[in-house]
Design a protein around this motif. Sequence first.
Motif, PDB file in Angstrom:
ATOM      1  N   MET A   1     116.401 -48.178 -22.680  1.00  0.00           N
ATOM      2  CA  MET A   1     117.075 -47.472 -23.957  1.00  0.00           C
ATOM      3  C   MET A   1     116.019 -47.089 -25.139  1.00  0.00           C
ATOM      4  SD  MET A   1     119.792 -49.031 -26.648  1.00  0.00           S
ATOM      5  CE  MET A   1     120.985 -49.523 -25.574  1.00  0.00           C
ATOM      6  N   THR A   2     115.989 -45.985 -25.567  1.00  0.00           N
ATOM      7  CA  THR A   2     114.785 -45.642 -26.507  1.00  0.00           C
ATOM      8  C   THR A   2     115.762 -45.239 -27.756  1.00  0.00           C
ATOM      9  OG1 THR A   2     115.041 -43.265 -25.827  1.00  0.00           O
ATOM     10  CG2 THR A   2     113.440 -44.611 -24.693  1.00  0.00           C
ATOM     11  N   GLY A   3     114.916 -45.266 -28.927  1.00  0.00           N
ATOM     12  CA  GLY A   3     115.383 -44.733 -30.075  1.00  0.00           C
ATOM     13  C   GLY A   3     115.960 -43.283 -30.268  1.00  0.00           C
ATOM     14  N   ALA A   4     117.159 -42.981 -30.906  1.00  0.00           N
ATOM     15  CA  ALA A   4     117.570 -41.802 -30.958  1.00  0.00           C
ATOM     16  C   ALA A   4     116.762 -40.636 -31.537  1.00  0.00           C
ATOM     17  CB  ALA A   4     118.723 -41.720 -31.515  1.00  0.00           C
ATOM     18  N   THR A   5     115.935 -41.217 -32.459  1.00  0.00           N
ATOM     19  CA  THR A   5     115.233 -40.264 -33.486  1.00  0.00           C
ATOM     20  C   THR A   5     113.605 -40.302 -33.500  1.00  0.00           C
ATOM     21  OG1 THR A   5     115.441 -41.590 -35.331  1.00  0.00           O
ATOM     22  CG2 THR A   5     117.223 -39.903 -34.944  1.00  0.00           C
ATOM     23  N   HIS A   6     113.282 -41.636 -33.108  1.00  0.00           N
ATOM     24  CA  HIS A   6     111.844 -41.983 -33.312  1.00  0.00           C
ATOM     25  C   HIS A   6     111.313 -41.892 -31.937  1.00  0.00           C
ATOM     26  CE1 HIS A   6     112.314 -42.572 -37.400  1.00  0.00           C
ATOM     27  NE2 HIS A   6     113.182 -43.401 -37.423  1.00  0.00           N
ATOM     28  N   GLY A   7     112.140 -42.040 -30.894  1.00  0.00           N
ATOM     29  CA  GLY A   7     111.357 -42.170 -29.715  1.00  0.00           C
ATOM     30  C   GLY A   7     110.861 -43.443 -29.148  1.00  0.00           C
TER      31      GLY A   7
ATOM     32  N   PRO B   1     110.956 -47.372 -28.079  1.00  0.00           N
ATOM     33  CA  PRO B   1     112.015 -48.404 -27.447  1.00  0.00           C
ATOM     34  C   PRO B   1     112.793 -49.138 -28.330  1.00  0.00           C
ATOM     35  CG  PRO B   1     109.752 -48.770 -26.888  1.00  0.00           C
ATOM     36  CD  PRO B   1     109.593 -47.566 -27.981  1.00  0.00           C
ATOM     37  N   ALA B   2     114.121 -49.407 -27.749  1.00  0.00           N
ATOM     38  CA  ALA B   2     114.821 -50.091 -28.571  1.00  0.00           C
ATOM     39  C   ALA B   2     114.492 -51.827 -28.118  1.00  0.00           C
ATOM     40  CB  ALA B   2     116.123 -49.880 -28.557  1.00  0.00           C
ATOM     41  N   VAL B   3     114.812 -52.692 -28.831  1.00  0.00           N
ATOM     42  CA  VAL B   3     114.477 -54.085 -28.332  1.00  0.00           C
ATOM     43  C   VAL B   3     115.605 -54.535 -27.445  1.00  0.00           C
ATOM     44  CG1 VAL B   3     114.278 -56.474 -29.433  1.00  0.00           C
ATOM     45  CG2 VAL B   3     113.340 -54.618 -30.511  1.00  0.00           C
ATOM     46  N   ALA B   4     116.710 -54.231 -27.531  1.00  0.00           N
ATOM     47  CA  ALA B   4     117.424 -54.655 -26.742  1.00  0.00           C
ATOM     48  C   ALA B   4     117.895 -53.796 -25.602  1.00  0.00           C
ATOM     49  CB  ALA B   4     118.994 -54.691 -27.504  1.00  0.00           C
ATOM     50  N   GLU B   5     117.698 -54.477 -24.164  1.00  0.00           N
ATOM     51  CA  GLU B   5     117.700 -53.613 -23.105  1.00  0.00           C
ATOM     52  C   GLU B   5     119.003 -54.027 -22.483  1.00  0.00           C
ATOM     53  OE1 GLU B   5     116.333 -51.119 -21.915  1.00  0.00           O
ATOM     54  OE2 GLU B   5     114.969 -51.047 -23.497  1.00  0.00           O
ATOM     55  N   HIS B   6     119.700 -55.430 -22.776  1.00  0.00           N
ATOM     56  CA  HIS B   6     120.911 -55.767 -21.934  1.00  0.00           C
ATOM     57  C   HIS B   6     122.031 -55.951 -22.995  1.00  0.00           C
ATOM     58  CE1 HIS B   6     117.297 -56.860 -19.723  1.00  0.00           C
ATOM     59  NE2 HIS B   6     117.923 -57.489 -18.679  1.00  0.00           N
ATOM     60  N   VAL B   7     123.041 -56.083 -22.266  1.00  0.00           N
ATOM     61  CA  VAL B   7     124.408 -56.005 -23.072  1.00  0.00           C
ATOM     62  C   VAL B   7     124.351 -57.553 -23.455  1.00  0.00           C
ATOM     63  CG1 VAL B   7     126.605 -56.176 -22.817  1.00  0.00           C
ATOM     64  CG2 VAL B   7     125.431 -54.537 -21.479  1.00  0.00           C
ATOM     65  N   GLY B   8     124.747 -57.757 -24.888  1.00  0.00           N
ATOM     66  CA  GLY B   8     124.982 -59.020 -25.583  1.00  0.00           C
ATOM     67  C   GLY B   8     123.702 -59.386 -26.275  1.00  0.00           C
ATOM     68  N   THR B   9     122.576 -58.404 -26.379  1.00  0.00           N
ATOM     69  CA  THR B   9     121.446 -58.823 -27.390  1.00  0.00           C
ATOM     70  C   THR B   9     121.412 -57.657 -28.347  1.00  0.00           C
ATOM     71  OG1 THR B   9     120.230 -57.297 -25.948  1.00  0.00           O
ATOM     72  CG2 THR B   9     120.084 -59.666 -25.398  1.00  0.00           C
ATOM     73  N   LEU B  10     120.777 -58.157 -29.294  1.00  0.00           N
ATOM     74  CA  LEU B  10     120.669 -57.224 -30.608  1.00  0.00           C
ATOM     75  C   LEU B  10     119.860 -56.104 -30.543  1.00  0.00           C
ATOM     76  CD1 LEU B  10     121.696 -59.802 -33.275  1.00  0.00           C
ATOM     77  CD2 LEU B  10     123.359 -58.167 -32.212  1.00  0.00           C
ATOM     78  N   ASP B  11     119.643 -55.039 -31.122  1.00  0.00           N
ATOM     79  CA  ASP B  11     118.806 -54.137 -31.200  1.00  0.00           C
ATOM     80  C   ASP B  11     118.071 -54.721 -32.642  1.00  0.00           C
ATOM     81  OD1 ASP B  11     119.606 -52.390 -29.283  1.00  0.00           O
ATOM     82  OD2 ASP B  11     120.883 -51.127 -30.722  1.00  0.00           O
ATOM     83  N   ALA B  12     116.835 -54.022 -32.677  1.00  0.00           N
ATOM     84  CA  ALA B  12     115.798 -54.254 -33.839  1.00  0.00           C
ATOM     85  C   ALA B  12     116.619 -54.012 -35.105  1.00  0.00           C
ATOM     86  CB  ALA B  12     114.581 -53.698 -33.693  1.00  0.00           C
ATOM     87  N   PRO B  13     116.249 -54.414 -36.191  1.00  0.00           N
ATOM     88  CA  PRO B  13     117.170 -54.291 -37.289  1.00  0.00           C
ATOM     89  C   PRO B  13     116.714 -52.926 -37.715  1.00  0.00           C
ATOM     90  CG  PRO B  13     116.166 -56.486 -37.717  1.00  0.00           C
ATOM     91  CD  PRO B  13     115.483 -56.002 -36.235  1.00  0.00           C
TER      92      PRO B  13
END
Length: 161
Positions: free
Chosen positions: A1-7, A9-21
């Motif tokens: 999963m990558t960030g939508a605007t900045h390209g 990578p998001a921290v959360a790759e698995h269901v149940g975890t949180l993305d970076a703030p």
Amino acid sequence: MTGATHGTPAVAEHVGTLDAPRSPYVRKKTTRGNYELYSWVFMRASGVVLVVLVFGHLFVNLMVGEGVKAIDFAFVGGKWSSPFWQIWDLLMLWLAMIHGTNGLRTIINDYAERDVTRGVLKGLLYLAFTIVVVLGTLVIFTFEPCPVGADPELLASFCTA
């Protein structure tokens, strides 16, 4: 999963975890339709219509004519001999029942934790809804304002005894 605007990578790759703030918000696709949205809109619209119907009902029954002491079999018979009042009361019955059932459905969905409990409660709710709407509709449309053999003093003025 990558960030939508900045390209990035998001921290959360698995269901149940949180993305970076600071990661951008990415709307997740849902498979559910817009039922809850339509339900919410219906509750607002039906509430407004119900206010008009109920206050109109109360005004005619309590303020016009002789007031509450005039409400008897003849009064109801006189009202329900008119298709206008039959439709008015039918709309009030149906909207009130659909509005109330939808509200209770929402409460059941919010507070019943187990699927079986939720299913039983909603089944009972829909059964009660069906019984009240069917019987209420039958009463409104099969009501006989001039029953044969009734005391003439209890009947509406247009009845021939």
